[in-house]
Design an enzyme around this catalytic site. Structure first.
Site, PDB file in Angstrom:
ATOM      1  N   LYS A 122       0.865  -1.185   0.000  1.00 14.86           N
ATOM      2  CA  LYS A 122       0.000   0.000   0.000  1.00 14.86           C
ATOM      3  C   LYS A 122       0.901   1.234   0.000  1.00 14.86           C
ATOM      4  O   LYS A 122       1.408   1.656   1.034  1.00 14.86           O
ATOM      5  CB  LYS A 122      -0.918   0.005   1.214  1.00 14.86           C
ATOM      6  CG  LYS A 122      -1.937   1.127   1.209  1.00 14.86           C
ATOM      7  CD  LYS A 122      -2.866   1.022   2.402  1.00 14.86           C
ATOM      8  CE  LYS A 122      -3.909   2.124   2.352  1.00 14.86           C
ATOM      9  NZ  LYS A 122      -3.298   3.477   2.434  1.00 14.86           N
ATOM     10  N   ARG A 143      -8.618  11.474  -6.408  1.00 16.66           N
ATOM     11  CA  ARG A 143      -9.730  10.708  -5.850  1.00 16.66           C
ATOM     12  C   ARG A 143     -10.799  11.630  -5.282  1.00 16.66           C
ATOM     13  O   ARG A 143     -11.982  11.378  -5.431  1.00 16.66           O
ATOM     14  CB  ARG A 143      -9.211   9.776  -4.745  1.00 16.66           C
ATOM     15  CG  ARG A 143     -10.310   8.981  -4.057  1.00 16.66           C
ATOM     16  CD  ARG A 143      -9.726   8.089  -2.952  1.00 16.66           C
ATOM     17  NE  ARG A 143     -10.774   7.344  -2.304  1.00 16.66           N
ATOM     18  CZ  ARG A 143     -11.527   7.803  -1.304  1.00 16.66           C
ATOM     19  NH1 ARG A 143     -11.322   9.026  -0.842  1.00 16.66           N
ATOM     20  NH2 ARG A 143     -12.470   7.055  -0.755  1.00 16.66           N
TER      21      ARG A 143
END
Length: 784
Positions: A122, A143
């Site tokens: 991640k 995002r």
């Protein structure tokens, strides 16, 4: 070779070198040779500007500065992931996946099935979306909130390893790639050294550096920063490709998109844990910062079957690493007052750097946490940034406690308004009558007469996801409260121009715009209004569930806690919070004032189709916790006796015709208690008043409109769940199957439909999209 041909040849050669360098990690020429080719192309394009194209390697240097970023709506939401912090959290996730896929291991005696997972680090950067049309990069976006992001197209074009056009062939006409823009540790060190040498601001950590660099309005600055990109999935695609997550990433790699070199396959949760430990052991040696690893169910068909919950997928999870920790001293403990009146302690710390950020405050949650820690003012403590974000006190180092360390005392009066501070015992409610102590919370009883509570309530009320009143930031709200102009959210709608224009930061134009924004907020959706009220434990998603299921504010206000638990993802504790909020006289007065101000709630109507379809008399009985009677027993009870009155009045002989002796005695024992009778009748009466109706007659499939037909549901349905669609089809006599064959009558295909849709097209089976399906069901008299 003429100039045009040479330019085309140079671009192709440079693109291939970029692919081998950034994607394959196999440089094919020395840097000096690459620079020579690049400079030759740059010189030729300068001589022939009419031949310059947007996808040329020379066009990564950035352009003119923007005034602001425009917004981009994501066709497929960019959802966040759930988190696992302990091994047990990950095992729980695996268990939910196994149960969701109905694999072996759902009961105590079956061997647990090994689910295939993908594993990847991640990265600690900024999530972005890249949109390619016909192989050309046409848009880049952040995002944002998952639904709407910022258009950063000019900036992403400057990131060296993002291809401006795709390699190879076979890519979809529309391909949205998702991934992380990050900065390597070496790149971060170089940037900070250059910033310091130039007398500029240095960055705290690579993530902040990457995010700040990518969101520069001047793309030339972005182009000068050592940013990199790694893709981890796709969003919208014009035609599906691949049947696994790893397969999709490998295909993206062949098209020139960089993927993680640490991407692995894991057969089962134990291999996932082994991957987590391996990456954790090598974390400091990786060339980039990571804060965990991401596990995803590898099969796309299984992902679709598992679906989503609220704003996160059920088929993926981020397993976070323990946060970095440091020692420091507690200088004092102060108390803050929140929106709900909770008086919470905050540790004031001797400043210390943790994970690249200077920390001087840390959360202590509540007095129970202080007691658990045994914390005193003056103690040396271990702090960590929980999730690498929120500083938290983890442990007291007792052997360093000074003699003058003093205990933390809760104020008896609110530190803001002077009202009394009361101790409230918290309970965790079970489905039955028993409660379990969960500690205590201290609350200021001043409500909206307390400036701290009022300010936080107004800030929440006007926020973008609530009433979305633009122009009212925290400082403006503080002024309005401090000047005595607003004493409740309803007072916002009484503000006049003369009151606003004299406030600091407001002029004539901004004052009129604020009043216009306040007026425009009088037409919110029901979900926004519920969220804006600030009901404890009711976030944006729960507000949407309440609005979608109950359909009107009036129903939400009177709903019994037991009725609220019939709604998706609302447990008994949250149900009681909602019920208690609307039972409170003060809250009812504020709501009445808001409605009297001219508030016109939008999207109010009937009960939601999903709620109406999923709530039955048998379901109601099953939730009453009648001893020994579960969902199956409740169904048998209703099938035999039909109505609640008959069930309550039934004797042992009647009950044993539907249930076994133990269950029958459980029903009799339960309804001997008059309080249980009253509760059951109250729940049924409210559901009937809401518009629900119990149907005791069961029609045979023969003679129903869809008798003998086999239907298949695939993809994601947006107006209802697949369970609701299945139930309604079965009401019409259809059989709902999990696979497509020559005997399939019709396929209902929502967004994301894959192999089943392809099979239907191949066999010539009739296909309906969601809108067509809703229209078809309406013709049968069923509203979805």
């Amino acid at each position: 070779m003429n100039a045009e041909s040479r330019i085309h040849a140079l671009r192709a050669e440079l693109d291939q070198h970029n692919y081998r360098y950034y994607v394959l990690d196999e440089p094919s020429v020395p840097d000096a040779e690459y620079d020579r080719l690049f400079n030759e192309l740059k010189a030729l394009e300068a001589e022939h500007p009419q031949l310059v194209t947007a996808d040329s390697p020379t066009q990564r240097v950035g352009g003119a500065a923007l005034a602001a970023f425009s917004q981009v709506r994501h066709e497929v939401p960019m959802l966040s992931l759930g988190n696992a912090f302990e091994e047990d959290d990950l095992r729980d996730f695996d268990r939910r996946v196994v149960e969701g896929l109905d694999l072996p291991g759902g009961d105590l005696f079956a061997a647990q099935a090994a689910v295939d997972y993908s594993c990847e680090p991640k990265l600690d950067g900024l999530a972005v979306s890249l949109l390619y049309r016909d192989g050309q990069l046409v848009q880049g976006a952040t995002r944002g909130d998952g639904t709407t992001g910022e258009d950063i197209s000019t900036n992403v074009r400057t990131v060296r390893n993002i291809p401006l056009k795709l390699q190879g062939e076979g890519w979809p006409a529309v391909l949205e790639v998702r991934g992380e823009v990050y900065m390597s540790k070496a790149g971060f060190d170089r940037l900070n050294a250059a910033q310091a040498e130039a007398g500029g601001k240095t960055f705290a950590n690579p993530r902040n550096a990457a995010a700040g660099s990518l969101r520069q309005l001047d793309s030339k600055i972005t182009a000068s920063r050592p940013l990199e990109f790694c893709c981890y999935g796709v969003g919208q695609v014009s035609e599906p490709f691949g049947d696994s997550h790893i397969g999709i990433l490998e295909k993206l790699k062949t098209w020139g998109l960089p993927i993680s070199r640490e991407l692995r396959h894991a057969a089962g949760i134990e291999e996932c844990l082994a991957y987590y430990r391996d990456i954790g052991a090598r974390r400091n040696d990786l060339p980039y910062e990571i804060d965990g690893v991401v596990f995803k169910v590898n099969s796309l068909a299984s992902q679709r079957e598992l679906g989503f919950r609220a704003r996160e997928p059920r088929w993926a999870i981020a397993h976070k690493f323990p946060a970095m920790e440091e020692l420091t001293e507690v200088l004092d403990v102060e108390f803050q007052v929140g929106r709900t009146g909770a008086v919470t302690p905050v540790a004031r710390l001797k400043p210390v750097k943790v994970a690249g950020v200077m920390v001087s405050n840390a959360t202590l949650h509540n007095m129970d946490e202080i007691a658990r820690l045994g914390l005193r003012i003056g103690d040396t403590v271990i702090i960590r940034r929980a999730g690498d974000v929120i500083p938290q006190v983890m442990q007291v180092v007792l052997d360093r406690r000074p003699e003058n360390a003093r205990p933390v005392e809760v104020p008896t009066e609110c530190p803001v308004c002077g009202s009394q501070v009361e101790r409230t015992q918290l309970v965790k409610r079970s489905k039955g009558k028993e409660t379990i102590s969960e500690g205590a919370v201290y609350r200021c009883v001043g409500r909206l007469s307390c400036a701290a509570q009022l300010k936080q309530a107004i800030i929440h009320y006007v926020s973008r996801r609530a009433m979305d009143i633009d122009g009212l930031g925290e400082k403006s709200v503080e002024q309005l409260v401090d000047e005595g102009l607003i004493r409740s959210p309803a007072d916002l709608y009484k503000l006049e121009f003369e009151q606003v224009v004299v406030l600091e930061g407001f002029a004539e134009v901004s004052s009129r715009k604020l009043l216009e924004a306040i007026e425009a907020s009088k037409r919110p959706s029901l979900a926004r209004f519920i969220y804006a009220l600030g009901i404890p434990d009711v976030g944006e998603e729960t507000a949407k569930v309440l609005a979608r299921s109950l359909g009107s504010l009036a129903r939400v206000q009177v709903a019994l806690p037991q009725v609220l638990t019939y709604l998706p993802d609302i447990g008994l504790e949250v149900a009681h919070e909602i019920h208690n909020f609307f039972e409170d006289t003060h809250n009812r007065e504020v709501i009445a004032q808001l409605l009297a101000s001219g508030m016109q709630l939008q999207e109010e109507g009937e009960l939601g189709a999903e709620f109406a379809a999923s709530t039955t008399l048998a379901g109601m009985l099953a939730k009453l916790d009648i001893p020994s009677v579960g969902p199956t027993g409740a169904e048998k009870l209703v099938d035999k006796l039909g109505t609640l009155d008959k069930i309550i009045a039934a004797d042992g002989i009647d009950l044993r015709q539907a249930l076994n002796t133990k269950q029958a005695e459980g029903v009799r024992e339960f309804f001997r208690d008059e309080a249980n009778q009253l509760l059951a009748r109250a729940i049924e009466a409210q559901l009937l008043d809401f518009g629900m109706h119990w149907s005791c007659e069961k029609r045979s499939a023969e003679g129903l409109p869809l008798a003998g037909q086999t239907w298949v549901l695939t993809g994601t349905l947006e107006r209802m769940s697949r369970d609701v669609a299945k139930e309604q089809l079965e009401r019409l006599g259809a059989k709902v199957a999990g696979s497509v064959s020559g005997k399939t009558h019709c396929v209902v295909a929502g967004p994301g439909a894959g192999s089943k849709l392809a099979k239907a097209n191949e066999l010539g089976v009739k296909v309906l999209d969601e809108e067509q399906f809703v229209a078809f069901m309406a013709e049968q008299g069923i509203t979805l």
